[in-house]
Design a protein around this motif. Sequence first.
Motif, short mmCIF file in Angstrom:
data_model
loop_
_atom_site.label_atom_id
_atom_site.label_comp_id
_atom_site.label_asym_id
_atom_site.label_seq_id
_atom_site.Cartn_x
_atom_site.Cartn_y
_atom_site.Cartn_z
N ASN A 1 -66.61 -51.92 -62.56
CA ASN A 1 -66.32 -52.39 -63.95
C ASN A 1 -67.29 -53.67 -64.09
OD1 ASN A 1 -65.24 -52.97 -66.58
ND2 ASN A 1 -63.52 -53.67 -65.68
N TYR A 2 -67.02 -54.35 -63.01
CA TYR A 2 -67.52 -55.70 -63.06
C TYR A 2 -69.26 -55.60 -63.22
CZ TYR A 2 -63.25 -58.13 -62.18
OH TYR A 2 -61.88 -58.39 -62.25
N LEU A 3 -69.63 -54.40 -62.30
CA LEU A 3 -71.08 -54.12 -62.14
C LEU A 3 -71.43 -53.72 -63.78
CD1 LEU A 3 -73.43 -54.42 -60.21
CD2 LEU A 3 -72.92 -52.09 -59.69
N HIS A 4 -70.87 -52.85 -64.21
CA HIS A 4 -71.35 -52.16 -65.40
C HIS A 4 -71.21 -53.35 -66.73
CE1 HIS A 4 -70.30 -47.77 -64.06
NE2 HIS A 4 -71.20 -48.47 -63.30
N ASN A 5 -70.14 -54.11 -66.48
CA ASN A 5 -69.94 -55.02 -67.63
C ASN A 5 -70.13 -56.30 -66.97
OD1 ASN A 5 -69.17 -53.03 -69.77
ND2 ASN A 5 -67.64 -52.83 -68.40
N LEU A 6 -71.39 -56.83 -66.51
CA LEU A 6 -71.55 -57.99 -65.83
C LEU A 6 -71.36 -59.24 -66.83
CD1 LEU A 6 -71.94 -58.95 -63.12
CD2 LEU A 6 -74.35 -59.15 -63.36
N ILE A 7 -70.59 -60.24 -66.56
CA ILE A 7 -70.17 -61.47 -67.28
C ILE A 7 -70.37 -62.87 -66.55
CG2 ILE A 7 -68.53 -62.62 -68.80
CD1 ILE A 7 -69.16 -59.94 -69.89
N ILE A 8 -71.43 -63.47 -67.11
CA ILE A 8 -71.62 -64.78 -66.45
C ILE A 8 -70.83 -65.91 -67.32
CG2 ILE A 8 -73.32 -66.52 -66.26
CD1 ILE A 8 -74.08 -64.16 -64.44
N GLN A 9 -69.79 -66.35 -66.33
CA GLN A 9 -68.77 -67.50 -66.89
C GLN A 9 -69.57 -68.62 -67.42
OE1 GLN A 9 -65.92 -66.26 -67.59
NE2 GLN A 9 -66.19 -64.31 -66.63
N GLN B 1 -69.14 -56.64 -74.70
CA GLN B 1 -68.99 -56.44 -73.08
C GLN B 1 -67.78 -57.00 -72.51
OE1 GLN B 1 -73.00 -56.40 -71.49
NE2 GLN B 1 -72.29 -57.56 -69.71
N SER B 2 -67.35 -58.37 -73.20
CA SER B 2 -66.19 -58.94 -72.61
C SER B 2 -64.99 -58.24 -72.71
CB SER B 2 -66.09 -60.26 -73.17
OG SER B 2 -66.97 -61.06 -72.69
N LEU B 3 -65.10 -57.34 -74.04
CA LEU B 3 -63.76 -56.41 -74.48
C LEU B 3 -63.68 -55.28 -73.88
CD1 LEU B 3 -61.64 -55.95 -76.34
CD2 LEU B 3 -63.18 -54.96 -77.97
N ASN B 4 -64.95 -54.47 -73.41
CA ASN B 4 -65.17 -53.41 -72.56
C ASN B 4 -64.65 -53.71 -71.15
OD1 ASN B 4 -66.16 -52.17 -74.54
ND2 ASN B 4 -68.53 -52.10 -73.99
N ARG B 5 -65.09 -55.00 -70.80
CA ARG B 5 -64.39 -55.31 -69.23
C ARG B 5 -62.98 -55.31 -69.11
NH1 ARG B 5 -67.44 -59.52 -65.27
NH2 ARG B 5 -65.53 -60.27 -63.94
N ALA B 6 -62.47 -56.29 -70.18
CA ALA B 6 -60.84 -56.37 -70.21
C ALA B 6 -60.07 -55.18 -70.45
CB ALA B 6 -60.77 -57.65 -71.06
N ILE B 7 -60.69 -54.35 -71.48
CA ILE B 7 -60.12 -53.05 -71.51
C ILE B 7 -60.09 -52.00 -70.18
CG2 ILE B 7 -59.85 -51.33 -72.87
CD1 ILE B 7 -58.73 -53.17 -74.10
#
Length: 425
Positions: free
Chosen positions: A417-425, A142-148
Motif C-alpha cells: 500500500n505504501y509502495l502503490h500510494n507513496l507519500i512524501i511527508q 492518494q493520501s485518502l487511498n492510502r489511509a482507507i
Amino acid sequence: MLHYNKIRQIIVSLYVVCFFVGMSFSEEASAQQTLNLDYFINVARSNNPILNDYSNQAFILKIDSLKLKSDYGFKLDGVVDATYSPVVNKWGYDITLSNAQSVTGIVKLSKEIIGKGNINSRKESYGLGIQQLVNESQITVQSLNRAITEQYINTYASQQQYQVISEVVHLLEQEDDVLSKLTQKATFKQTDYLSFKVTLQQNILTLKQCYAEWKNEYALLNYLSGIVNPDIQNIDPPTLNEDRFVPFEESIYAQKSNIDSLKLTNEAKIINYNYKPRLSAYADAGYSSTFAIAPYKNLGWSAGVSLSIPIYDGNKKKMQLRQNKLSQDTRARYSEFTRKQYEQQILQLQDQIMQYNQIIQVSNEQMVYAKTLIEANLKQLPTGDVKVVDFIFSINSYLNLKSGLIKYETNLYTLRNYLHNLIIQ
C-alpha cells in the motif's frame, strides 16, 4: 471398542476436512456477498469535502479567467451628471470654473489596448492555478487511498483472525462432543477432559475478543469512508498483489514541481508586462451643456487615447524579479530533495517486501507440518496414544503460526500500500 475407534477415526477425518478445507470453501461461497477495497475508496472519495472544495476552487478560477477577458474587453458606461453652483452677492465658485450650472448625459465606450502575449500570460496564470488545484486534489486522493487501504488491511486482518479462531472453536466443540461421551464411559480420563475443556473455553473467550476487535476495525473503516452503518460484512482480500510503483518522473510530486516552475516563469513574464507602456482608447456621445449659449445645440461626441509609460518605480521591478528567481531556486532544491526521498523510499519498501515474501514462504511451509500434527493428534487422542497436553500444544502451535502468518501478510499488504500510494511527508 475397535469398531468404535474405527468409526471415530472416520469422524475425525471429516472434521479435519471441514477445518482445513472448509475455510477456503466458505470464503469462495460468500465472495458474492462481500465488499472490496474499491467500494470503500470510491465511497470515501465521493464523501470527502476537501475534494469537493478543490473542485469548487477550480471552477472559481475558471470564472476569474472569464472575468479577465471582460476586464480587457470593451466597456460601455452611461454617465449622468448635473451640478449647480450659485453665486450670492458675488460670493461663490468662480463662474469660469464652475460654469454656474451644467448637465451632462453621455454614453462612454472604452478599451485598454493590451498585447496578445500579455493577455495570454494572464490567462495562463489562471490555467496553471487550476492545474495546481488538480495536483493538490491528486495528492489528497492518494493520501485518502492510502489511509482507507491501510484501515481496510487492518480490518481484513481482524476478519481473518476471527475466522481462524472460529474454525478452531468449531473443531474443538465437535471434539468436545466425542470426548464428553468417552469420559462418561470412563474410557477417557476426566482430568484430561477438564484440561481440554479449559482450552475450549479459552478459545471461546478469544473468539469474542476477536469479534469485538473486528467490529471496531470495521467501524473505523466505515468512519473514514463516511459510511453510517453499524452492521459488519465480510470483505475481500486487498487487491495489492503486485509490487508496482510510479517512477518519480511520472509522480504527482514531479507534476507539482513542474507546475510550480511554469507558474513562477509565467509570473516573471507578467512582471515584465506590467512595466510596458499602456495604451487605452475611448469614445463618448451624448449631451453636455451649461445652458449659457444655445443649450439645444450641445449634443455631440468625443474620442481620445491615453498612453501611460512607466519611467521609475524605485527598482521595484528588479526586486520582484529577484524574488521570483529565489523562489525558482527554492523550488528546484525542494524538487531534487523530494526526488531523492521518493527513490529512497522505493528501495527501502522493495527490500522490506522481499524479506516478508521470504518469511511468508517459510511460514506456509511450517503451517503444513502444524496441520499434519493436528490431524495425527485428532486420530490418536481418543485412544490415549496422544496426551491432551500434546493435543493442546498442537492447537496452540497452529494458532500461533496462523496468527503470525496473518500478521506477516498484513505487513506485506501495508508495505505494498505504501509502495502503490507513496507519500512524501
